[in-house]
Motif scaffolding. Sequence first.
Motif, PDB file in Angstrom:
ATOM      1  N   ARG A   6       0.835  -1.207   0.000  1.00 32.95           N
ATOM      2  CA  ARG A   6       0.000   0.000   0.000  1.00 32.95           C
ATOM      3  C   ARG A   6       0.868   1.255   0.000  1.00 32.95           C
ATOM      4  NH1 ARG A   6      -1.527   2.005   4.611  1.00 32.95           N
ATOM      5  NH2 ARG A   6      -2.787   3.855   4.501  1.00 32.95           N
ATOM      6  N   GLY A   7       0.556   2.197  -0.889  1.00 33.95           N
ATOM      7  CA  GLY A   7       1.258   3.465  -0.950  1.00 33.95           C
ATOM      8  C   GLY A   7       2.459   3.489  -1.877  1.00 33.95           C
ATOM      9  N   ILE A   8       2.902   2.324  -2.350  1.00 35.81           N
ATOM     10  CA  ILE A   8       4.066   2.273  -3.235  1.00 35.81           C
ATOM     11  C   ILE A   8       3.622   2.604  -4.658  1.00 35.81           C
ATOM     12  CG2 ILE A   8       5.918   0.828  -4.169  1.00 35.81           C
ATOM     13  CD1 ILE A   8       6.252   1.399  -1.187  1.00 35.81           C
ATOM     14  N   LEU A   9       4.253   3.609  -5.268  1.00 34.52           N
ATOM     15  CA  LEU A   9       3.915   4.022  -6.631  1.00 34.52           C
ATOM     16  C   LEU A   9       4.760   3.307  -7.669  1.00 34.52           C
ATOM     17  CD1 LEU A   9       3.669   7.874  -6.032  1.00 34.52           C
ATOM     18  CD2 LEU A   9       1.814   6.182  -6.023  1.00 34.52           C
ATOM     19  N   SER A  10       6.033   3.082  -7.355  1.00 32.59           N
ATOM     20  CA  SER A  10       6.922   2.389  -8.279  1.00 32.59           C
ATOM     21  C   SER A  10       8.142   1.891  -7.527  1.00 32.59           C
ATOM     22  CB  SER A  10       7.366   3.323  -9.420  1.00 32.59           C
ATOM     23  OG  SER A  10       8.169   4.374  -8.915  1.00 32.59           O
ATOM     24  N   VAL A  11       8.812   0.906  -8.116  1.00 34.29           N
ATOM     25  CA  VAL A  11      10.048   0.364  -7.557  1.00 34.29           C
ATOM     26  C   VAL A  11      11.036   0.246  -8.702  1.00 34.29           C
ATOM     27  CG1 VAL A  11      11.156  -1.634  -6.463  1.00 34.29           C
ATOM     28  CG2 VAL A  11       8.872  -0.926  -5.727  1.00 34.29           C
ATOM     29  N   SER A  12      12.264   0.694  -8.463  1.00 33.03           N
ATOM     30  CA  SER A  12      13.295   0.549  -9.481  1.00 33.03           C
ATOM     31  C   SER A  12      14.533  -0.085  -8.867  1.00 33.03           C
ATOM     32  CB  SER A  12      13.628   1.900 -10.121  1.00 33.03           C
ATOM     33  OG  SER A  12      14.036   2.832  -9.150  1.00 33.03           O
ATOM     34  N   VAL A  13      15.244  -0.841  -9.697  1.00 34.71           N
ATOM     35  CA  VAL A  13      16.488  -1.488  -9.288  1.00 34.71           C
ATOM     36  C   VAL A  13      17.605  -0.477  -9.479  1.00 34.71           C
ATOM     37  CG1 VAL A  13      18.093  -3.361  -9.781  1.00 34.71           C
ATOM     38  CG2 VAL A  13      15.614  -3.759  -9.921  1.00 34.71           C
TER      39      VAL A  13
END
Length: 181
Positions: A120-127
């Motif tokens: 919840r609340g995470i918009l994006s994840v990048s390595v």
Amino acid sequence: MIRIVKVSKQYRKNNDLRINNNNNNNNNNNHNNNLVNIDIIDKKIIELLIANHDNSFISQKLEIPLSTIQRRTRKLFEKEIISTKIELNYEKLGYKRGLLHVYLQKGQLDRIGQIVVEKRGILSVSVHVGNSDLVALFVYRDSKDLIETMTNIKEIEGVERVLWSEEVYFISPTQQNQLFF
């Protein structure tokens, strides 16, 4: 990601630039299939679009007919050289925006990244390469939301630690940035 590759004399002569939009550095036959050509006019159009100008302004600035600018802009979208992104103004909705820096114990970037992006609340994840392994863009209303999100991520098997930073405000460039090609 757009990356410049060698520009041959033929393309320089025609003011064309050959752009490689493939992250893979392998020199196989598929490599050339991922190349697109843009000329100096397309480059100028891209720079002005990035500076948030509309086609009418670009047409006047470059002294090129509006219909030509519209056609070229449409083709840049079709070739997936540029794209649009609609983004909420989270501050107006009562949210804060920040980054979570996730450090992993033994890699497993994709597995853990996929779990984090579903929180919840995470918009994006990048390595990332360098300091932290994963960087997540997230929104939260208050400290309670922040602590809950960080705790949920810390509980994922393979996560060593989580650090956060809050976006205070965004600084826009005062002049048009030149692209690297």
